[in-house]
Structure formats: C-alpha cells, structure tokens
Design an enzyme around this catalytic site. Structure first.
Site: not given
Length: 144
Positions: A8, A66, A114
């Site tokens: 992706y 991460e 986000y």
C-alpha cells in the site's frame, strides 16, 4: 499484513523481515516494540506496532507508532480508530506526553483521518534515516 502495508505504501521492495525475526524482536525475551492486534469478522483485521520514546523537552516518555494497518475490506468500520484509542489509553496510563508517527505525504486518506482525530503535522521537522552501509561506515569507519 506487514507485506500488505508495504505494498500500500509502495515500499514492498524494502521488506526483508522474516517471521522468525518478527517473532524474536516483537515477542522474544527482549521485545523491541509492542503490538496491538484488532479482530473483526472472525479474523485478524489490523495491527499497530509501537515503541517507547523520550522527550527531553517535556521530560516525559512518549510512544512512536511505527505501523498502523487495517485490511482494506475492513476499513471504515472503526478498527483503525479503535487501535489508536487503545494506543492513546496506553500512552496516558504510562504517563506519556505524546504519541507520534510518520505518514507518507501522498497518503491523503490517512492524513485526513489523523487530522480528524486532532493530530497535527510536524512540518517544521525533517525526518532523517541512517541505515545499511552508511550506518556501518559511521559506526566503524574504514576499520571494517
């Protein structure tokens, strides 16, 4: 799922991790990071890998996220949000001052997600990486 995330992100060519390495570094006697697994529709739907950081500016620990990954067919069902909520809870329980992560500049769906959570980009910072031969050269110079 790690390979799917790398595909992706258009970084599949960089994945060299083996199952054995992951087992040792994530679940062995001295784990380098922690993993949250999310389940949905009777399958492992996604994961978050994170590790501890520290800020001298605020004199508090932090968490670096991460990886955050949700399988494509299960996106949009709140799984990513649930993983981030759990990570935020872990951070507050551990007295962390922040949770940080990186996102590829072209990944607009993630950036929008986000931002909706209240995360802000750290545009004034540039991330650097030292790896491979450059890391070896710095560590050992020409003595190797």
């Amino acid at each position: 799922m790690i390979r799917a995330l790398a595909e992706y992100e258009r970084l599949a060519h960089q994945v060299t991790a083996t199952e054995e390495q992951l087992r040792e570094t994530l679940f062995g006697p001295k784990p380098s990071a922690e993993v949250l697994l999310a389940y949905g529709e009777q399958e492992c739907a996604g994961y978050a890998v994170f590790f501890a950081t520290y800020s001298t500016f605020v004199a508090q620990p932090g968490i670096y996220l991460e990886d955050l990954y949700v399988k494509p067919h299960l996106r949009g069902h709140g799984i990513g949000l649930a993983l981030l909520q759990r990570l935020a809870r872990i951070a507050t329980e551990r007295g962390c001052g922040r949770v940080e992560w990186g996102v590829l500049a072209w990944n607009q769906p993630s950036i929008e997600f986000y931002r909706r959570l209240g995360a802000v980009p750290m545009d004034q910072w540039t991330k650097y990486r030292l790896a491979g031969e450059a890391l070896e050269r710095l560590a050992y110079g020409d003595s190797r």
